[in-house]
Write a protein that holds these residues in place. Sequence first.
Motif, PDB file in Angstrom:
ATOM      1  N   SER A  51      75.325  51.137 -14.203  1.00  0.00           N
ATOM      2  CA  SER A  51      75.889  52.472 -14.402  1.00  0.00           C
ATOM      3  C   SER A  51      77.122  52.473 -15.296  1.00  0.00           C
ATOM      4  CB  SER A  51      76.232  53.096 -13.050  1.00  0.00           C
ATOM      5  OG  SER A  51      77.167  52.284 -12.375  1.00  0.00           O
ATOM      6  N   SER A  52      77.793  51.350 -15.407  1.00  0.00           N
ATOM      7  CA  SER A  52      78.997  51.313 -16.234  1.00  0.00           C
ATOM      8  C   SER A  52      78.698  50.938 -17.690  1.00  0.00           C
ATOM      9  CB  SER A  52      79.997  50.314 -15.656  1.00  0.00           C
ATOM     10  OG  SER A  52      79.450  49.012 -15.669  1.00  0.00           O
ATOM     11  N   ALA A  53      77.436  50.802 -18.045  1.00  0.00           N
ATOM     12  CA  ALA A  53      77.069  50.431 -19.416  1.00  0.00           C
ATOM     13  C   ALA A  53      77.326  51.594 -20.371  1.00  0.00           C
ATOM     14  CB  ALA A  53      75.610  50.024 -19.486  1.00  0.00           C
ATOM     15  N   TYR A  54      77.769  51.255 -21.552  1.00  0.00           N
ATOM     16  CA  TYR A  54      77.973  52.253 -22.590  1.00  0.00           C
ATOM     17  C   TYR A  54      76.673  52.457 -23.355  1.00  0.00           C
ATOM     18  CZ  TYR A  54      82.986  51.746 -21.851  1.00  0.00           C
ATOM     19  OH  TYR A  54      84.233  51.730 -21.303  1.00  0.00           O
ATOM     20  N   ALA A  55      76.532  53.612 -23.994  1.00  0.00           N
ATOM     21  CA  ALA A  55      75.328  53.917 -24.762  1.00  0.00           C
ATOM     22  C   ALA A  55      75.108  52.885 -25.862  1.00  0.00           C
ATOM     23  CB  ALA A  55      75.423  55.316 -25.351  1.00  0.00           C
ATOM     24  N   ILE A  56      76.182  52.416 -26.469  1.00  0.00           N
ATOM     25  CA  ILE A  56      76.050  51.426 -27.543  1.00  0.00           C
ATOM     26  C   ILE A  56      75.461  50.121 -27.009  1.00  0.00           C
ATOM     27  CG2 ILE A  56      78.394  50.489 -27.383  1.00  0.00           C
ATOM     28  CD1 ILE A  56      76.655  51.178 -30.672  1.00  0.00           C
ATOM     29  N   ASP A  57      75.821  49.754 -25.777  1.00  0.00           N
ATOM     30  CA  ASP A  57      75.266  48.543 -25.168  1.00  0.00           C
ATOM     31  C   ASP A  57      73.774  48.697 -24.915  1.00  0.00           C
ATOM     32  OD1 ASP A  57      77.805  47.413 -25.152  1.00  0.00           O
ATOM     33  OD2 ASP A  57      78.251  48.242 -23.164  1.00  0.00           O
ATOM     34  N   ILE A  58      73.376  49.882 -24.491  1.00  0.00           N
ATOM     35  CA  ILE A  58      71.956  50.140 -24.228  1.00  0.00           C
ATOM     36  C   ILE A  58      71.176  50.128 -25.537  1.00  0.00           C
ATOM     37  CG2 ILE A  58      70.310  51.796 -23.298  1.00  0.00           C
ATOM     38  CD1 ILE A  58      72.654  52.801 -21.501  1.00  0.00           C
ATOM     39  N   SER A  59      71.748  50.737 -26.586  1.00  0.00           N
ATOM     40  CA  SER A  59      71.026  50.806 -27.857  1.00  0.00           C
ATOM     41  C   SER A  59      70.839  49.428 -28.482  1.00  0.00           C
ATOM     42  CB  SER A  59      71.740  51.738 -28.835  1.00  0.00           C
ATOM     43  OG  SER A  59      72.992  51.225 -29.199  1.00  0.00           O
ATOM     44  N   PHE A  60      71.725  48.464 -28.170  1.00  0.00           N
ATOM     45  CA  PHE A  60      71.559  47.110 -28.692  1.00  0.00           C
ATOM     46  C   PHE A  60      70.395  46.380 -28.022  1.00  0.00           C
ATOM     47  CE2 PHE A  60      76.171  47.063 -30.127  1.00  0.00           C
ATOM     48  CZ  PHE A  60      75.830  47.126 -31.463  1.00  0.00           C
ATOM     49  N   LYS A  61      69.923  46.879 -26.891  1.00  0.00           N
ATOM     50  CA  LYS A  61      68.827  46.234 -26.181  1.00  0.00           C
ATOM     51  C   LYS A  61      67.457  46.713 -26.659  1.00  0.00           C
ATOM     52  CE  LYS A  61      71.566  45.310 -22.128  1.00  0.00           C
ATOM     53  NZ  LYS A  61      71.719  45.420 -20.697  1.00  0.00           N
ATOM     54  N   ILE A  62      67.427  47.646 -27.583  1.00  0.00           N
ATOM     55  CA  ILE A  62      66.160  48.146 -28.113  1.00  0.00           C
ATOM     56  C   ILE A  62      65.589  47.115 -29.072  1.00  0.00           C
ATOM     57  CG2 ILE A  62      65.102  49.951 -29.505  1.00  0.00           C
ATOM     58  CD1 ILE A  62      67.208  51.848 -28.424  1.00  0.00           C
ATOM     59  N   ASN A  63      64.299  46.818 -28.917  1.00  0.00           N
ATOM     60  CA  ASN A  63      63.691  45.820 -29.790  1.00  0.00           C
ATOM     61  C   ASN A  63      63.094  46.475 -31.038  1.00  0.00           C
ATOM     62  OD1 ASN A  63      61.094  46.799 -29.149  1.00  0.00           O
ATOM     63  ND2 ASN A  63      60.999  45.502 -27.343  1.00  0.00           N
ATOM     64  N   ILE A  64      62.695  45.649 -31.969  1.00  0.00           N
ATOM     65  CA  ILE A  64      62.180  46.117 -33.258  1.00  0.00           C
ATOM     66  C   ILE A  64      60.935  46.993 -33.080  1.00  0.00           C
ATOM     67  CG2 ILE A  64      61.175  45.374 -35.466  1.00  0.00           C
ATOM     68  CD1 ILE A  64      64.140  44.956 -35.312  1.00  0.00           C
ATOM     69  N   LEU A  65      60.066  46.638 -32.146  1.00  0.00           N
ATOM     70  CA  LEU A  65      58.856  47.426 -31.920  1.00  0.00           C
ATOM     71  C   LEU A  65      59.206  48.851 -31.493  1.00  0.00           C
ATOM     72  CD1 LEU A  65      55.799  47.572 -31.810  1.00  0.00           C
ATOM     73  CD2 LEU A  65      55.918  46.717 -29.466  1.00  0.00           C
ATOM     74  N   GLN A  66      60.204  48.997 -30.638  1.00  0.00           N
ATOM     75  CA  GLN A  66      60.628  50.331 -30.216  1.00  0.00           C
ATOM     76  C   GLN A  66      61.215  51.108 -31.382  1.00  0.00           C
ATOM     77  OE1 GLN A  66      63.071  48.790 -27.071  1.00  0.00           O
ATOM     78  NE2 GLN A  66      61.857  49.854 -25.516  1.00  0.00           N
ATOM     79  N   VAL A  67      61.985  50.452 -32.228  1.00  0.00           N
ATOM     80  CA  VAL A  67      62.564  51.111 -33.394  1.00  0.00           C
ATOM     81  C   VAL A  67      61.458  51.592 -34.329  1.00  0.00           C
ATOM     82  CG1 VAL A  67      63.955  50.748 -35.478  1.00  0.00           C
ATOM     83  CG2 VAL A  67      64.742  49.872 -33.287  1.00  0.00           C
ATOM     84  N   ILE A  68      60.464  50.751 -34.556  1.00  0.00           N
ATOM     85  CA  ILE A  68      59.343  51.136 -35.419  1.00  0.00           C
ATOM     86  C   ILE A  68      58.599  52.327 -34.830  1.00  0.00           C
ATOM     87  CG2 ILE A  68      57.092  50.378 -36.289  1.00  0.00           C
ATOM     88  CD1 ILE A  68      58.337  47.557 -36.566  1.00  0.00           C
ATOM     89  N   GLN A  69      58.432  52.344 -33.508  1.00  0.00           N
ATOM     90  CA  GLN A  69      57.765  53.466 -32.848  1.00  0.00           C
ATOM     91  C   GLN A  69      58.593  54.735 -32.980  1.00  0.00           C
ATOM     92  OE1 GLN A  69      54.633  53.306 -31.469  1.00  0.00           O
ATOM     93  NE2 GLN A  69      54.849  55.525 -31.463  1.00  0.00           N
ATOM     94  N   PHE A  70      59.921  54.627 -32.834  1.00  0.00           N
ATOM     95  CA  PHE A  70      60.791  55.786 -32.993  1.00  0.00           C
ATOM     96  C   PHE A  70      60.679  56.348 -34.407  1.00  0.00           C
ATOM     97  CE2 PHE A  70      64.101  54.374 -29.581  1.00  0.00           C
ATOM     98  CZ  PHE A  70      63.205  54.718 -28.576  1.00  0.00           C
ATOM     99  N   VAL A  71      60.687  55.481 -35.403  1.00  0.00           N
ATOM    100  CA  VAL A  71      60.593  55.924 -36.801  1.00  0.00           C
ATOM    101  C   VAL A  71      59.233  56.560 -37.057  1.00  0.00           C
ATOM    102  CG1 VAL A  71      60.545  55.157 -39.200  1.00  0.00           C
ATOM    103  CG2 VAL A  71      62.298  54.293 -37.666  1.00  0.00           C
ATOM    104  N   ALA A  72      58.186  55.958 -36.532  1.00  0.00           N
ATOM    105  CA  ALA A  72      56.836  56.536 -36.713  1.00  0.00           C
ATOM    106  C   ALA A  72      56.727  57.892 -36.041  1.00  0.00           C
ATOM    107  CB  ALA A  72      55.785  55.577 -36.139  1.00  0.00           C
ATOM    108  N   ASP A  73      57.327  58.058 -34.879  1.00  0.00           N
ATOM    109  CA  ASP A  73      57.301  59.334 -34.178  1.00  0.00           C
ATOM    110  C   ASP A  73      58.166  60.375 -34.859  1.00  0.00           C
ATOM    111  OD1 ASP A  73      55.609  58.218 -32.331  1.00  0.00           O
ATOM    112  OD2 ASP A  73      57.147  57.936 -30.794  1.00  0.00           O
ATOM    113  N   SER A  74      59.194  59.912 -35.549  1.00  0.00           N
ATOM    114  CA  SER A  74      60.093  60.843 -36.241  1.00  0.00           C
ATOM    115  C   SER A  74      59.404  61.453 -37.449  1.00  0.00           C
ATOM    116  CB  SER A  74      61.362  60.132 -36.697  1.00  0.00           C
ATOM    117  OG  SER A  74      62.079  59.665 -35.591  1.00  0.00           O
TER     118      SER A  74
END
Length: 74
Positions: A51-74
């Motif tokens: 619960s004490s994690a910052y959004a930036i810490d969470i975003s660093f845990k996203i892998n390349i496959l998720q990023v590619i999926q986000f871009v494809a969905d965008s």
Amino acid sequence: CVGCVWVFLPPNTTSLIQPLDMGIIKNLKTHYRGLLITYILNAIEDNLVISSAYAIDISFKINILQVIQFVADS
């Protein structure tokens, strides 16, 4: 390249010559950021992170496959 002629545009003229590109890129960034925020909020709601994690810490845990999926969905 033999016989090629290189032509360079003056600085800061891309937006004047290619305004469509600016709109497309802006929309892509906006939709991507929306998906990223939704992912971060879902991670917090599903208790996938501490619960004490910052959004930036969470975003660093996203892998390349998720990023590619986000871009494809965008």
